[in-house]
Design a protein around this motif. Sequence first.
Motif, PDB file in Angstrom:
ATOM      1  N   LEU A   1       2.969  31.604  35.008  1.00 30.55           N
ATOM      2  CA  LEU A   1       3.299  30.388  34.275  1.00 30.55           C
ATOM      3  C   LEU A   1       2.176  29.374  34.490  1.00 30.55           C
ATOM      4  CD1 LEU A   1       7.024  30.086  35.403  1.00 30.55           C
ATOM      5  CD2 LEU A   1       6.168  30.997  33.247  1.00 30.55           C
ATOM      6  N   ARG A   2       1.953  28.549  33.490  1.00 28.15           N
ATOM      7  CA  ARG A   2       0.955  27.486  33.661  1.00 28.15           C
ATOM      8  C   ARG A   2       1.519  26.467  34.642  1.00 28.15           C
ATOM      9  NH1 ARG A   2      -3.411  27.253  30.597  1.00 28.15           N
ATOM     10  NH2 ARG A   2      -3.503  28.531  28.738  1.00 28.15           N
ATOM     11  N   GLU A   3       0.692  26.105  35.592  1.00 24.59           N
ATOM     12  CA  GLU A   3       1.124  25.153  36.611  1.00 24.59           C
ATOM     13  C   GLU A   3       0.115  24.035  36.747  1.00 24.59           C
ATOM     14  OE1 GLU A   3       3.107  26.529  40.233  1.00 24.59           O
ATOM     15  OE2 GLU A   3       2.251  28.487  39.767  1.00 24.59           O
ATOM     16  N   SER A   4       0.575  22.892  37.198  1.00 24.73           N
ATOM     17  CA  SER A   4      -0.331  21.786  37.452  1.00 24.73           C
ATOM     18  C   SER A   4      -0.902  21.865  38.864  1.00 24.73           C
ATOM     19  CB  SER A   4       0.387  20.450  37.248  1.00 24.73           C
ATOM     20  OG  SER A   4       1.491  20.356  38.127  1.00 24.73           O
ATOM     21  N   LEU A   5      -0.388  22.778  39.699  1.00 19.40           N
ATOM     22  CA  LEU A   5      -0.903  22.944  41.051  1.00 19.40           C
ATOM     23  C   LEU A   5      -2.263  23.631  41.019  1.00 19.40           C
ATOM     24  CD1 LEU A   5       2.264  24.277  42.931  1.00 19.40           C
ATOM     25  CD2 LEU A   5       1.432  21.931  42.807  1.00 19.40           C
ATOM     26  N   THR A   6      -3.105  23.280  41.981  1.00 19.22           N
ATOM     27  CA  THR A   6      -4.390  23.963  42.115  1.00 19.22           C
ATOM     28  C   THR A   6      -4.141  25.350  42.706  1.00 19.22           C
ATOM     29  OG1 THR A   6      -4.770  23.202  44.365  1.00 19.22           O
ATOM     30  CG2 THR A   6      -5.545  21.757  42.567  1.00 19.22           C
ATOM     31  N   LEU A   7      -5.153  26.201  42.634  1.00 21.02           N
ATOM     32  CA  LEU A   7      -5.040  27.525  43.235  1.00 21.02           C
ATOM     33  C   LEU A   7      -4.742  27.400  44.727  1.00 21.02           C
ATOM     34  CD1 LEU A   7      -5.218  30.595  43.267  1.00 21.02           C
ATOM     35  CD2 LEU A   7      -7.703  30.374  43.501  1.00 21.02           C
ATOM     36  N   GLU A   8      -5.415  26.491  45.395  1.00 15.10           N
ATOM     37  CA  GLU A   8      -5.182  26.292  46.829  1.00 15.10           C
ATOM     38  C   GLU A   8      -3.722  25.929  47.099  1.00 15.10           C
ATOM     39  OE1 GLU A   8      -6.483  22.901  49.889  1.00 15.10           O
ATOM     40  OE2 GLU A   8      -8.174  24.111  49.169  1.00 15.10           O
ATOM     41  N   GLN A   9      -3.138  25.068  46.289  1.00 17.13           N
ATOM     42  CA  GLN A   9      -1.739  24.689  46.463  1.00 17.13           C
ATOM     43  C   GLN A   9      -0.801  25.873  46.177  1.00 17.13           C
ATOM     44  OE1 GLN A   9      -2.006  21.401  43.695  1.00 17.13           O
ATOM     45  NE2 GLN A   9      -1.745  19.896  45.359  1.00 17.13           N
ATOM     46  N   GLN A  10      -1.143  26.682  45.189  1.00 18.89           N
ATOM     47  CA  GLN A  10      -0.340  27.864  44.888  1.00 18.89           C
ATOM     48  C   GLN A  10      -0.401  28.870  46.033  1.00 18.89           C
ATOM     49  OE1 GLN A  10      -0.925  29.472  40.851  1.00 18.89           O
ATOM     50  NE2 GLN A  10      -1.872  27.517  40.342  1.00 18.89           N
ATOM     51  N   VAL A  11      -1.592  29.029  46.620  1.00 21.87           N
ATOM     52  CA  VAL A  11      -1.747  29.923  47.770  1.00 21.87           C
ATOM     53  C   VAL A  11      -0.926  29.397  48.946  1.00 21.87           C
ATOM     54  CG1 VAL A  11      -3.408  30.763  49.489  1.00 21.87           C
ATOM     55  CG2 VAL A  11      -3.970  30.864  47.047  1.00 21.87           C
ATOM     56  N   GLU A  12      -0.989  28.095  49.194  1.00 22.91           N
ATOM     57  CA  GLU A  12      -0.205  27.493  50.281  1.00 22.91           C
ATOM     58  C   GLU A  12       1.285  27.722  50.063  1.00 22.91           C
ATOM     59  OE1 GLU A  12      -1.264  23.364  50.693  1.00 22.91           O
ATOM     60  OE2 GLU A  12      -3.347  23.855  51.176  1.00 22.91           O
ATOM     61  N   ARG A  13       1.749  27.574  48.824  1.00 21.86           N
ATOM     62  CA  ARG A  13       3.165  27.791  48.522  1.00 21.86           C
ATOM     63  C   ARG A  13       3.536  29.251  48.773  1.00 21.86           C
ATOM     64  NH1 ARG A  13       4.267  26.743  42.642  1.00 21.86           N
ATOM     65  NH2 ARG A  13       3.216  28.740  42.471  1.00 21.86           N
ATOM     66  N   THR A  14       2.671  30.167  48.328  1.00 21.96           N
ATOM     67  CA  THR A  14       2.957  31.589  48.511  1.00 21.96           C
ATOM     68  C   THR A  14       3.008  31.949  49.993  1.00 21.96           C
ATOM     69  OG1 THR A  14       1.998  32.135  46.372  1.00 21.96           O
ATOM     70  CG2 THR A  14       2.168  33.930  47.968  1.00 21.96           C
ATOM     71  N   THR A  15       2.034  31.472  50.769  1.00 22.31           N
ATOM     72  CA  THR A  15       2.043  31.790  52.198  1.00 22.31           C
ATOM     73  C   THR A  15       3.242  31.149  52.894  1.00 22.31           C
ATOM     74  OG1 THR A  15       0.462  30.011  52.640  1.00 22.31           O
ATOM     75  CG2 THR A  15      -0.433  32.217  52.372  1.00 22.31           C
ATOM     76  N   ALA A  16       3.658  29.979  52.438  1.00 24.46           N
ATOM     77  CA  ALA A  16       4.868  29.356  52.992  1.00 24.46           C
ATOM     78  C   ALA A  16       6.109  30.185  52.644  1.00 24.46           C
ATOM     79  CB  ALA A  16       5.016  27.925  52.473  1.00 24.46           C
ATOM     80  N   ASN A  17       6.158  30.735  51.426  1.00 21.98           N
ATOM     81  CA  ASN A  17       7.283  31.586  51.024  1.00 21.98           C
ATOM     82  C   ASN A  17       7.320  32.869  51.850  1.00 21.98           C
ATOM     83  OD1 ASN A  17       8.056  29.721  49.097  1.00 21.98           O
ATOM     84  ND2 ASN A  17       7.070  30.781  47.406  1.00 21.98           N
ATOM     85  N   VAL A  18       6.140  33.454  52.111  1.00 21.59           N
ATOM     86  CA  VAL A  18       6.067  34.644  52.955  1.00 21.59           C
ATOM     87  C   VAL A  18       6.530  34.301  54.365  1.00 21.59           C
ATOM     88  CG1 VAL A  18       4.518  36.340  54.013  1.00 21.59           C
ATOM     89  CG2 VAL A  18       4.267  35.767  51.592  1.00 21.59           C
ATOM     90  N   ALA A  19       6.055  33.181  54.905  1.00 18.83           N
ATOM     91  CA  ALA A  19       6.439  32.763  56.258  1.00 18.83           C
ATOM     92  C   ALA A  19       7.944  32.530  56.357  1.00 18.83           C
ATOM     93  CB  ALA A  19       5.671  31.508  56.658  1.00 18.83           C
ATOM     94  N   ALA A  20       8.538  31.925  55.338  1.00 18.66           N
ATOM     95  CA  ALA A  20       9.988  31.680  55.350  1.00 18.66           C
ATOM     96  C   ALA A  20      10.757  32.995  55.336  1.00 18.66           C
ATOM     97  CB  ALA A  20      10.388  30.810  54.144  1.00 18.66           C
ATOM     98  N   PHE A  21      10.285  33.981  54.563  1.00 20.18           N
ATOM     99  CA  PHE A  21      10.915  35.290  54.534  1.00 20.18           C
ATOM    100  C   PHE A  21      10.796  35.969  55.913  1.00 20.18           C
ATOM    101  CE2 PHE A  21      10.471  39.928  53.499  1.00 20.18           C
ATOM    102  CZ  PHE A  21      11.826  40.165  53.282  1.00 20.18           C
ATOM    103  N   LEU A  22       9.605  35.905  56.505  1.00 15.25           N
ATOM    104  CA  LEU A  22       9.423  36.500  57.837  1.00 15.25           C
ATOM    105  C   LEU A  22      10.305  35.828  58.871  1.00 15.25           C
ATOM    106  CD1 LEU A  22       5.564  37.066  57.927  1.00 15.25           C
ATOM    107  CD2 LEU A  22       7.360  38.762  57.536  1.00 15.25           C
ATOM    108  N   HIS A  23      10.466  34.513  58.756  1.00 15.24           N
ATOM    109  CA  HIS A  23      11.327  33.796  59.700  1.00 15.24           C
ATOM    110  C   HIS A  23      12.775  34.286  59.618  1.00 15.24           C
ATOM    111  CE1 HIS A  23      12.616  30.616  62.348  1.00 15.24           C
ATOM    112  NE2 HIS A  23      13.563  30.306  61.471  1.00 15.24           N
ATOM    113  N   LYS A  24      13.224  34.611  58.413  1.00 12.74           N
ATOM    114  CA  LYS A  24      14.574  35.150  58.259  1.00 12.74           C
ATOM    115  C   LYS A  24      14.698  36.504  58.949  1.00 12.74           C
ATOM    116  CE  LYS A  24      15.512  32.909  53.833  1.00 12.74           C
ATOM    117  NZ  LYS A  24      15.710  33.122  52.402  1.00 12.74           N
ATOM    118  N   ILE A  25      13.607  37.264  59.002  1.00 14.58           N
ATOM    119  CA  ILE A  25      13.615  38.581  59.632  1.00 14.58           C
ATOM    120  C   ILE A  25      13.540  38.453  61.149  1.00 14.58           C
ATOM    121  CG2 ILE A  25      12.335  40.768  59.905  1.00 14.58           C
ATOM    122  CD1 ILE A  25      11.384  40.286  56.956  1.00 14.58           C
ATOM    123  N   THR A  26      12.668  37.578  61.628  1.00 21.07           N
ATOM    124  CA  THR A  26      12.429  37.484  63.062  1.00 21.07           C
ATOM    125  C   THR A  26      13.310  36.462  63.770  1.00 21.07           C
ATOM    126  OG1 THR A  26      10.654  35.865  62.731  1.00 21.07           O
ATOM    127  CG2 THR A  26      10.027  38.194  62.817  1.00 21.07           C
ATOM    128  N   GLY A  27      13.912  35.557  62.997  1.00 19.54           N
ATOM    129  CA  GLY A  27      14.825  34.580  63.578  1.00 19.54           C
ATOM    130  C   GLY A  27      14.143  33.423  64.112  1.00 19.54           C
TER     131      GLY A  27
END
Length: 163
Positions: free
Chosen positions: A137-163
Amino acid sequence: MRPVTERDIRDSFVNCTKGEARRLAVPRDLATRPWDDLDFLGWRDPASPERAYLVTESGERLVGVALRLATHAGRTRRGMCSLCLTTHPGDGVSLMTARKAGRDGQQGNSVGVYVCTDLACSLYLRGRRQVEIGGRLRESLTLEQQVERTTANVAAFLHKITG
């Protein structure tokens, strides 16, 4: 992501036994992966298509999780990856579940996430891989901001796994 070795990968898994980590299929092309473009390493097991793996940096260490793809039949609608927000037609997005780490996982508890079936989120973000129909989707976020969001989403998923 920094380049990693097969040993690094096998030692990183938090939700499977050492024996399971020793037996899992590690990609043979680690030397040629586009490490500078990867926010995490993800792959499917070629011998067992319902298995997938995700390895990422968490602070100074690597964290790896074993995933299972949920089975679905005849899905024709579009789906959106919860990690990178790429939309895919049909089976381009799959529900992947991971056994929780530790005692919770031993008791059969798991968590799930909808993710790009090929685990190529980083490449979709950077335009290095395209979705045939639809896509980013077209976004107003920069690539860097999109990468930060993705890595935050991955980290949140891992946190659910590791507690």
